[in-house]
Write a protein that holds these residues in place. Structure first.
Motif, short mmCIF file in Angstrom:
data_model
loop_
_atom_site.label_atom_id
_atom_site.label_comp_id
_atom_site.label_asym_id
_atom_site.label_seq_id
_atom_site.Cartn_x
_atom_site.Cartn_y
_atom_site.Cartn_z
N ARG A 166 0.71 -1.17 -0.10
CA ARG A 166 0.16 -0.12 -0.09
C ARG A 166 0.79 1.23 0.14
NH1 ARG A 166 -3.86 2.30 4.84
NH2 ARG A 166 -4.04 4.28 4.14
N GLY A 167 1.96 1.28 1.03
CA GLY A 167 2.85 2.46 0.94
C GLY A 167 3.66 2.72 -0.42
N ARG A 168 3.90 1.50 -0.96
CA ARG A 168 4.54 1.86 -2.30
C ARG A 168 3.74 2.31 -3.41
NH1 ARG A 168 9.31 -1.87 -2.94
NH2 ARG A 168 9.10 -1.21 -5.14
N LEU A 169 2.53 1.58 -3.40
CA LEU A 169 1.55 2.32 -4.51
C LEU A 169 1.36 3.82 -4.16
CD1 LEU A 169 -1.10 -0.60 -4.46
CD2 LEU A 169 0.35 -0.13 -6.32
N GLU A 170 1.14 4.15 -3.00
CA GLU A 170 0.90 5.51 -2.60
C GLU A 170 2.16 6.52 -3.17
OE1 GLU A 170 -0.20 5.61 1.26
OE2 GLU A 170 -2.34 4.97 1.10
N GLU A 226 8.87 -1.86 -11.15
CA GLU A 226 9.74 -2.20 -9.93
C GLU A 226 8.96 -3.09 -8.90
OE1 GLU A 226 11.64 1.06 -8.79
OE2 GLU A 226 13.02 1.48 -10.69
N LEU A 227 7.87 -2.40 -8.71
CA LEU A 227 7.05 -3.15 -7.60
C LEU A 227 6.71 -4.57 -8.04
CD1 LEU A 227 5.56 -2.66 -4.97
CD2 LEU A 227 3.60 -1.82 -5.99
N LEU A 228 6.07 -4.63 -9.11
CA LEU A 228 5.75 -5.95 -9.49
C LEU A 228 6.74 -7.01 -9.62
CD1 LEU A 228 2.97 -4.85 -12.12
CD2 LEU A 228 2.58 -5.38 -9.77
#
Length: 551
Positions: free
Chosen positions: A14-18, A201-203
């Motif tokens: 969640r923090g990374r998406l934000e 990068e997240l995925l």
């Protein structure tokens, strides 16, 4: 099968998406040419569903009014595009395709991972000028949307990262500021590329399945949390009506009548008793009306995470018979910056009937959109656009904020240094507006006194504002704040516009003055209960001047 989502993964992803959305905002504002984006933060970025356009996450510093509208924009792009490819980007500013007013220009980029369409990245920025009958687009007397500027349906602006020069030429030719258009296009595209890189990068780190599961969980949790708040509201129907000054053409009030009906965990927001579509540009489109109502609810329940889950317990009734669901060719220039704010205060007024301790007194609910166009000393055209803040209402816990941003915004006026450097103006006063607050145990915040001299040879000013006839209300025995009171000094004579808060193509010459006096917030609680210490502090701070005139 959806993977199990543990608490740590939920919090981190969640923090990374934000953070991705916030980084897109930062890239956009730092690259944008239009000061209203770079300096005043009139923009937003987010990540949206590739299935229906629903919101996954939006940057915390993005303009609140775009919370709902951008998911409608993305949905319109999904419905219109054929065969999207990685590296494509689509442009749209059509208010009737999930937008706001014409100046709010959206760009949408399909995001692919592992060869599959995973999400949509999108942003919105307020371009300073896209043509129309007045510089800056805020035509207070426009009688149809064609007079407000260039309306763009979803079009493919970039193909495999390559900019379509033909479409760019159309955009630049229809703007008084062609260089700014190119700069803002590149800024929006670069911000979306940054989002594409960070989301990849997240995925890569967590896998598409787990990130998708977290997205679903976040939506479910927002829905559950919103439902729990609604359940705490006693069942029933709560009503409130806000009156806007006029539509810019007909000097007659426009009523925003809202009925909130609470039944268990669900709420219906009904605007069907509002005024019919109007002649002037204060009409609102469906997406902006819904988004404004969401912003109002978020003001009361601020801790609910922003994603499409907050919409699930809510039903909206906005028939085409009211000015809050305008269709082509109705003019809508005042939709996002003016009508949206009065929708917010109307919904908050209805919520105050259900939750009196959680809703503050009335706040300044106008942006006082002022634009000036002309030719500078070097012979180049310029367009200056500013919007101003005002006082927030007092509340149960304390005084209202002074010079707060617009209720649907996070930005204020650009810096004085930026304005004086870029435009032929000299700022004479920028201060809090004395005596503008509503009295109460907790007073309202103060509005703003912004006054400047025009130093160019010739120019044209246009004003699209409101709340000059209806002041922010007090609550729980508090008094009203001061209404908006703009005035001009033209060729030595003080002028108040016939519509007070609206007028267009007002001729300016060197030495003319423009003064914007913005509303103060309403007071909360009985004024006689205000402490002696607080009263002394108001006088010592210069907020009160005995026997003073609001002008």
């Amino acid at each position: 099968m959806r993977p199990e989502v543990d608490a740590l993964s939920l919090a981190v992803i969640r923090g990374r998406l934000e953070q991705i959305a916030d980084e897109m905002d930062t890239v956009f504002e730092r690259m944008a040419f239009s000061p209203v984006i770079s300096d005043a933060w009139d923009r937003a970025d987010g990540i949206y569903s590739a299935v229906d356009g629903s919101m996954i996450v939006q940057g915390v510093r993005g303009l609140p009014i775009f919370v709902g509208t951008m998911q409608y924009t993305v949905a319109s792009v999904l419905a219109a595009i054929k065969d999207p490819k990685p590296g494509d980007m689509y442009l749209v500013n059509d208010p009737f395709a999930g937008g706001t007013h014409i100046m709010d220009t959206k760009m949408v980029r399909p995001f692919y991972y592992g060869g599959k369409l995973f999400a949509m990245l999108a942003n919105t920025g307020h371009w300073t000028d896209l043509g129309g009958r007045v510089p800056g687009g805020f035509a207070a007397e426009a009688s149809d949307c064609y007079q407000e500027g260039l309306r763009i349906p979803p079009v493919r602006l970039f193909t495999d990262e390559a900019l379509n020069s033909d479409i760019l030429a159309i955009l630049q030719t229809n703007s008084r500021l062609p260089d700014d258009v190119l700069g803002d296009v590149q800024a929006q595209a670069t911000a979306l590329r940054a989002g594409d890189s960070r989301l990849t990068e997240l995925l890569d780190e967590y896998g598409a399945d787990l990130v998708s599961a977290v997205i679903d969980t976040l939506r479910e949790r927002s829905s559950i949390q919103m439902r729990s708040y609604i359940k705490d509201i006693p069942d029933g129907t709560y009503q409130f009506t806000e009156d806007m000054d006029n539509d810019g053409i007909v000097d007659k009030a426009l009523s925003i009548a809202v009925e909130l009906t609470v039944s268990g965990e669900e709420m219906t927001v009904d605007f069907s008793k509002s005024s019919p579509p109007c002649e002037g540009p204060m009409n609102s489109v469906y997406a902006a009306t819904v988004s404004s109502a969401i912003v109002a609810i978020k003001h009361v329940f601020p801790d609910v995470p922003i994603n499409s889950g907050i919409f699930e317990p809510l039903t909206f009734v906005i028939p085409e018979t009211v000015f809050l669901n305008a269709k082509v060719p109705r003019p809508v220039a005042g939709c996002a910056a003016e009508t949206s704010q009065r929708i917010i205060t109307a919904v908050m007024g209805a919520l105050a009937g259900a939750l009196p301790d959680r809703v503050p007194a009335g706040s300044s609910a106008t942006s006082n959109n002022l634009s000036i166009g002309g030719v500078d000393e070097e012979g180049d055209p310029f367009v200056m656009y500013i919007f101003l803040g005002g006082g927030y209402g007092g509340h149960k816990a304390g005084d209202g904020l002074s010079n707060g941003c617009s209720l649907m915004s996070i930005g204020l006026i650009q810096s004085v240094e930026t304005l004086e450097q870029r435009y032929p103006i000299l700022v004479r006063q920028y201060s809090l507006r004395e005596n503008s607050f509503g009295e109460g145990e907790f007073r309202g915040g103060l509005g703003v006194h912004f006054e400047f001299e025009y130093t160019g040879d010739r120019g044209r000013a246009s004003l699209l504002g409101d709340q000059s006839k209806t002041a922010p209300i007090g609550r729980a025995g508090g008094g009203p704040g001061a209404a908006s009171a703009p005035w001009f000094r033209l060729r030595g004579e003080k002028v108040i516009l016939p519509m007070i808060s609206k007028g267009e193509n007002i001729p300016l010459t060197r030495g003319d003055l423009i003064c914007m006096l913005t509303p103060g917030g309403g007071g909360y609680g009985n004024p006689s209960a205000r402490s002696d210490k607080a009263l002394r502090a108001d006088v010592e701070s210069g907020y009160v001047r005995a026997a003073s005139s609001a002008l």
